[in-house]
Design a protein around this motif. Sequence first.
Motif, PDB file in Angstrom:
ATOM      1  N   CYS A 116       7.003  17.853  -0.577  1.00  0.00           N
ATOM      2  CA  CYS A 116       5.861  17.246  -0.929  1.00  0.00           C
ATOM      3  C   CYS A 116       4.741  17.519   0.130  1.00  0.00           C
ATOM      4  N   ARG A 117       4.903  17.286   1.362  1.00  0.00           N
ATOM      5  CA  ARG A 117       4.016  17.386   2.324  1.00  0.00           C
ATOM      6  C   ARG A 117       3.470  18.950   2.517  1.00  0.00           C
ATOM      7  N   ARG A 118       4.532  19.774   2.380  1.00  0.00           N
ATOM      8  CA  ARG A 118       4.019  21.112   2.445  1.00  0.00           C
ATOM      9  C   ARG A 118       3.145  21.705   1.087  1.00  0.00           C
ATOM     10  N   ILE A 119       3.685  21.281  -0.073  1.00  0.00           N
ATOM     11  CA  ILE A 119       3.098  21.834  -1.291  1.00  0.00           C
ATOM     12  C   ILE A 119       1.927  20.849  -1.624  1.00  0.00           C
ATOM     13  N   PHE A 140      12.522   7.741  -3.993  1.00  0.00           N
ATOM     14  CA  PHE A 140      11.978   9.115  -3.976  1.00  0.00           C
ATOM     15  C   PHE A 140      10.528   9.343  -4.269  1.00  0.00           C
ATOM     16  N   ALA A 141      10.030   8.342  -5.322  1.00  0.00           N
ATOM     17  CA  ALA A 141       8.664   8.209  -5.648  1.00  0.00           C
ATOM     18  C   ALA A 141       7.742   7.896  -4.359  1.00  0.00           C
ATOM     19  N   LEU A 142       8.219   6.981  -3.666  1.00  0.00           N
ATOM     20  CA  LEU A 142       7.528   6.624  -2.453  1.00  0.00           C
ATOM     21  C   LEU A 142       7.295   7.682  -1.259  1.00  0.00           C
ATOM     22  N   ASN A 143       8.485   8.543  -1.116  1.00  0.00           N
ATOM     23  CA  ASN A 143       8.567   9.357  -0.231  1.00  0.00           C
ATOM     24  C   ASN A 143       7.636  10.767  -0.621  1.00  0.00           C
ATOM     25  N   ALA A 144       7.527  10.908  -2.057  1.00  0.00           N
ATOM     26  CA  ALA A 144       6.708  11.920  -2.524  1.00  0.00           C
ATOM     27  C   ALA A 144       5.111  11.366  -2.272  1.00  0.00           C
ATOM     28  N   GLY A 145       4.822  10.122  -2.565  1.00  0.00           N
ATOM     29  CA  GLY A 145       3.424   9.508  -2.294  1.00  0.00           C
ATOM     30  C   GLY A 145       3.081   9.591  -0.789  1.00  0.00           C
ATOM     31  N   LEU A 146       4.113   9.016   0.164  1.00  0.00           N
ATOM     32  CA  LEU A 146       3.892   9.045   1.535  1.00  0.00           C
ATOM     33  C   LEU A 146       3.360  10.440   1.915  1.00  0.00           C
ATOM     34  N   ALA A 147       3.885  11.646   1.333  1.00  0.00           N
ATOM     35  CA  ALA A 147       3.533  12.981   1.642  1.00  0.00           C
ATOM     36  C   ALA A 147       2.238  13.582   1.182  1.00  0.00           C
ATOM     37  N   GLY A 148       1.705  12.782   0.410  1.00  0.00           N
ATOM     38  CA  GLY A 148       0.238  12.962   0.095  1.00  0.00           C
ATOM     39  C   GLY A 148       0.191  13.511  -1.337  1.00  0.00           C
ATOM     40  N   SER A 149       1.217  13.412  -2.101  1.00  0.00           N
ATOM     41  CA  SER A 149       1.276  13.867  -3.576  1.00  0.00           C
ATOM     42  C   SER A 149       0.080  12.903  -4.265  1.00  0.00           C
ATOM     43  N   ARG A 150      -0.882  13.639  -5.134  1.00  0.00           N
ATOM     44  CA  ARG A 150      -2.010  13.125  -5.708  1.00  0.00           C
ATOM     45  C   ARG A 150      -1.590  11.796  -6.832  1.00  0.00           C
ATOM     46  N   GLU A 151      -0.441  12.325  -7.842  1.00  0.00           N
ATOM     47  CA  GLU A 151      -0.222  11.213  -8.580  1.00  0.00           C
ATOM     48  C   GLU A 151       1.402  11.273  -8.812  1.00  0.00           C
ATOM     49  N   VAL A 152       2.101  10.088  -8.591  1.00  0.00           N
ATOM     50  CA  VAL A 152       3.585   9.989  -8.877  1.00  0.00           C
ATOM     51  C   VAL A 152       3.850   8.961 -10.040  1.00  0.00           C
ATOM     52  N   LEU A 153       4.685   9.268 -10.745  1.00  0.00           N
ATOM     53  CA  LEU A 153       5.295   8.395 -11.797  1.00  0.00           C
ATOM     54  C   LEU A 153       6.780   8.358 -11.716  1.00  0.00           C
ATOM     55  N   GLY A 154       7.245   6.924 -11.456  1.00  0.00           N
ATOM     56  CA  GLY A 154       8.607   6.715 -11.456  1.00  0.00           C
ATOM     57  C   GLY A 154       9.113   5.798 -12.558  1.00  0.00           C
ATOM     58  N   LEU A 193       0.339   2.369  -1.404  1.00  0.00           N
ATOM     59  CA  LEU A 193       0.422   3.828  -2.275  1.00  0.00           C
ATOM     60  C   LEU A 193       0.248   3.093  -3.817  1.00  0.00           C
ATOM     61  N   GLN A 194      -0.110   2.077  -4.286  1.00  0.00           N
ATOM     62  CA  GLN A 194      -0.190   1.430  -5.485  1.00  0.00           C
ATOM     63  C   GLN A 194      -1.191   2.471  -6.281  1.00  0.00           C
ATOM     64  N   ASN A 195      -2.150   2.917  -5.563  1.00  0.00           N
ATOM     65  CA  ASN A 195      -3.162   3.945  -6.503  1.00  0.00           C
ATOM     66  C   ASN A 195      -2.698   4.907  -6.832  1.00  0.00           C
ATOM     67  N   ARG A 196      -1.709   5.663  -6.216  1.00  0.00           N
ATOM     68  CA  ARG A 196      -1.252   6.798  -6.601  1.00  0.00           C
ATOM     69  C   ARG A 196       0.146   6.728  -7.200  1.00  0.00           C
TER      70      ARG A 196
END
Length: 413
Positions: free
Chosen positions: A231-234, A249-263, A283-286
Amino acid sequence: MEFQTTKTQLSQRATVRIKKGMGRSLKAGGAWIYDNEIDIITGSFTNGDLALIEDYDGFPLGTGFINTCSKLTVRMMSRKKDAVIDEAFIEMRVRNAWEYRKAVTDTSSCRLIFAEADFLPGMIVDKFSDVLVVESLALGIDRFKQMIVEKLKKVLAEDGVIIRGVYERSDAKVRLQEGMERYKGFIGEPFVTKVEIMENGVRYLVDVEDGQKTGFFLDQKYNRLAVQNLCRRIRPDRVLDCFTHTGSFALNAGLAGSREVLGIDASRLAVDQAAENAALNDLQNRVHFQCADVFDLLPGLEQKGETFDVVILDPPAFTKSRNSVRNAIKGYREINRRGMKLVKDGGYLATCSCSHFLTPDLFSKTIREAAGNAHKRLRQIEYRTQASDHPILWSADESYYLKFFIFQVCEEP
């Protein structure tokens, strides 16, 4: 039971003799002997005692715990015929397990004892920061539980690691098969049972009292990191994390800069804790969570035309026995087919199985069939297993259970 039990006073320790032609798994390095492999048991014993193990011709095979309440009647402790299973022996096993972890993994939070793979059958100990969580699953090892805990404290303290509390989570149903009651509670003084840990730069509150199993799934540590790195790369716009549990997994995606994550998870307790973890990492906003049945939700998302750059599937084990593998395959095939349909063309799918009975070949075949049904082409990026603090002991197949793939998902050309 198919074997004969003879109680005599011929020896202080009972002897278990295997039928001719049986015990192939044991002789190949396995750790268990089943009831139908045993010819005769001689000597006086109480279930949970240590017994000498012999081949049909009297050749010594080692020492193990005996429990005739269980189809898994013997769990091996040592291959040496003259092994003395005492305090020094237990300390040696514990010390070896800790030295191994120091060599292969981040020990801030990790599995310290992994049952048969650390030659302490039926015993699991997880370390969350300065707290230990103990899971005892076999009658024989349960007698050594307190000693193992004390030896762990001692060995860790030698490296400056001080344990402030120990909690027991021996509440798995498998204990009933051993003739044991399910139990959970403090070993020693009580303490606050929500423990903060950090893994891969992500902070979590681990509920060691009421969370699933020991409170947190440490086995996915480096698989979560693989998703974070992807996620950090893409920098995906949208990520879907199914069976999110406490949001790892959702939090790891969010930490990497993903704009919107749904778990998504069916457990309200897990979803609430995941939301708490998101706030802990700002990360509660994303990163958001929804309590829902994944099997019900995914078809609805597909009907709405929803798509995601990354879809993560981390389901619970759909089978815990060989008898239910066929039904489990249907579940894995369906969830992967649905997941693939929600991935944008050229997007990514992370998928795994934590069932020991679903072999790597069978899981790969199931994913291949799901891709065919979804009319998708898969390009494999990574194949991974459990973290190294959950070592895979060759010839002890039960220690190899986690299979994890990352694919690029493409429309059929």
